[in-house]
Enzyme design. Sequence first.
Site, short mmCIF file in Angstrom:
data_model
loop_
_atom_site.label_atom_id
_atom_site.label_comp_id
_atom_site.label_asym_id
_atom_site.label_seq_id
_atom_site.Cartn_x
_atom_site.Cartn_y
_atom_site.Cartn_z
N GLU A 128 0.84 -1.20 0.00
CA GLU A 128 0.00 0.00 0.00
C GLU A 128 0.88 1.26 0.00
O GLU A 128 1.86 1.34 0.73
CB GLU A 128 -0.88 -0.03 1.26
CG GLU A 128 -1.74 1.20 1.47
CD GLU A 128 -2.43 1.18 2.82
OE1 GLU A 128 -3.41 1.93 2.99
OE2 GLU A 128 -1.99 0.41 3.72
N LYS A 171 -9.68 1.71 -2.88
CA LYS A 171 -10.15 1.19 -1.61
C LYS A 171 -11.57 1.63 -1.32
O LYS A 171 -11.91 2.82 -1.43
CB LYS A 171 -9.21 1.65 -0.48
CG LYS A 171 -9.49 0.99 0.86
CD LYS A 171 -8.45 1.42 1.89
CE LYS A 171 -8.69 0.73 3.22
NZ LYS A 171 -7.75 1.20 4.26
N CYS A 218 -5.20 -2.93 3.14
CA CYS A 218 -5.07 -2.75 4.59
C CYS A 218 -6.31 -3.23 5.34
O CYS A 218 -6.64 -4.39 5.36
CB CYS A 218 -4.71 -1.30 4.90
SG CYS A 218 -4.10 -1.07 6.59
#
Length: 511
Positions: A267, A331, A386
């Site tokens: 990320e 995301k 994440c």
Amino acid sequence: MLDSHSSKKLLSNHALVFLMLFILGILIALAAELPFGGWVQIPLLSLVWWRLSTLGTITLKKYFLLGLVFGLGYFVVGLWWLYISLHDVGGMNPLLSCMAVFLLSSYVALYFSVACLSIRLFKTSYLSGLLLASIWVVSEYLRGELFTGFPWMGFAESQVNGPFASIAPYLGGLACTFLAVYTSWQILQLKQHFLHYASTLLLVAFITFLASLWSFTKPIGEPLTVELIQGNFPQSMIFRPEGVLRQIQFYSTTMTQSDAELIIAPETAFSWPENDLPIGLLESLQHFSNDTNSNLLFGVIGRDPSSPSGREFSNRALGLLPSADPYRYDKNHLVPFGEFIPPGFHWFVNAFSVPLSDFARGGAEQANLMIRRKNQDPLYAAITICYEDVFGGELASRIRNNAEPTNLLINLTNLAWFGKSQAPAQQLRLSQLRSLETGLPALRATNTGITAVLGPNGKVLASLPEFTQATLSAKVQGYSGKTPYVIWGNFPILSISCLLLIWGIIRQRRF
């Protein structure tokens, strides 16, 4: 009426009960970090139920507070790493950082309090364990849904190292929670009716054993060669110009030195907007991909000035594929305060230094990454960034509704925010649970750790030490098929739990 001595004794006894529950909360949180933490937590939970069930007819308010204290002990220890991100990394005032951790812990502990109330509200019977487990499941589900959800540190992820891991492919992590709570209650009852409660425990053990005999996914194609890159860049330099350039240099050089079919960087590996990266960088990486038939996947900052939300930046995974258009995943499930600012809380975010803390949200049903292979059928990977691998129901829904099959899971993560804490190990267990639920292998590419390859049974096949700059090379077998949990999601376990609670309420009123 109680005399002064009796009142003081009663207050002292109550204080000891509060202290005991607080300590038990701490011990249960610490047990999660042990190699067989899921086993250790169960007898400790039995002690919690024993203490709560022997208090007599105390007020609901006091019972609620006891559950809250237990939850506080559990979550303050389990979430203390947030202090590192707020104070050590973000520069927030120490007192305000401590207060933020305490308030979040208090909020999530409320769900424990509500669940514990079932011991006081329902009459003791053979149903008590089922009702306690059911209300715990409903509470945990709500904790993962309300206010964008924060299901971190549930009992389910500890079961990857516990007795109920084999249930996850059938009914998911909430079912593991159900059985952990139910079993801990049944153990407590052994002293009263040994044969009855021992037989139910044996039945649970037998069902768990049977569940381990079936698998719902199977290998497909030849193993995929992968390389996962762990840069180990401190959070303090990730968004500084000199730090950005060092990361870009390291990750781009390391990727072009690999001969793996799939090369993954974590990320925000390129912690700069995609359309503002150094001239020619993406083009040269695309040429490398075309020439070597390698698939590259790495984190960048997405940018769309015309975004309908008014937020032009996004947390993005960018894929460069051989002789194909780039792949983009933005995301979807953002972290409150870290990636989006809830209304009325800009003052809080302004109190600590978090660059790009108000991202745009990606779509809920984005396409899988197609991993192109020479002389073989492609493989398809579901991407999470994440925090997203905390939400098993959302991932199951994506796999279920995706037009393409899903053969493996990929998570890109940067946990440098949390320093040397238990946060990386906690997220690793969550990724293990996702592999168990879906029956799919998983690849975790992280900045500071834990970079790892997981099998479809959630076992760690290979990993890198934390806080080292290194690469992890491995061969990963793709899998095809869908587990019952992917097909049905949380619907079965929630239905069972709600029906049991309705049954318990009807029975309570009748008697």
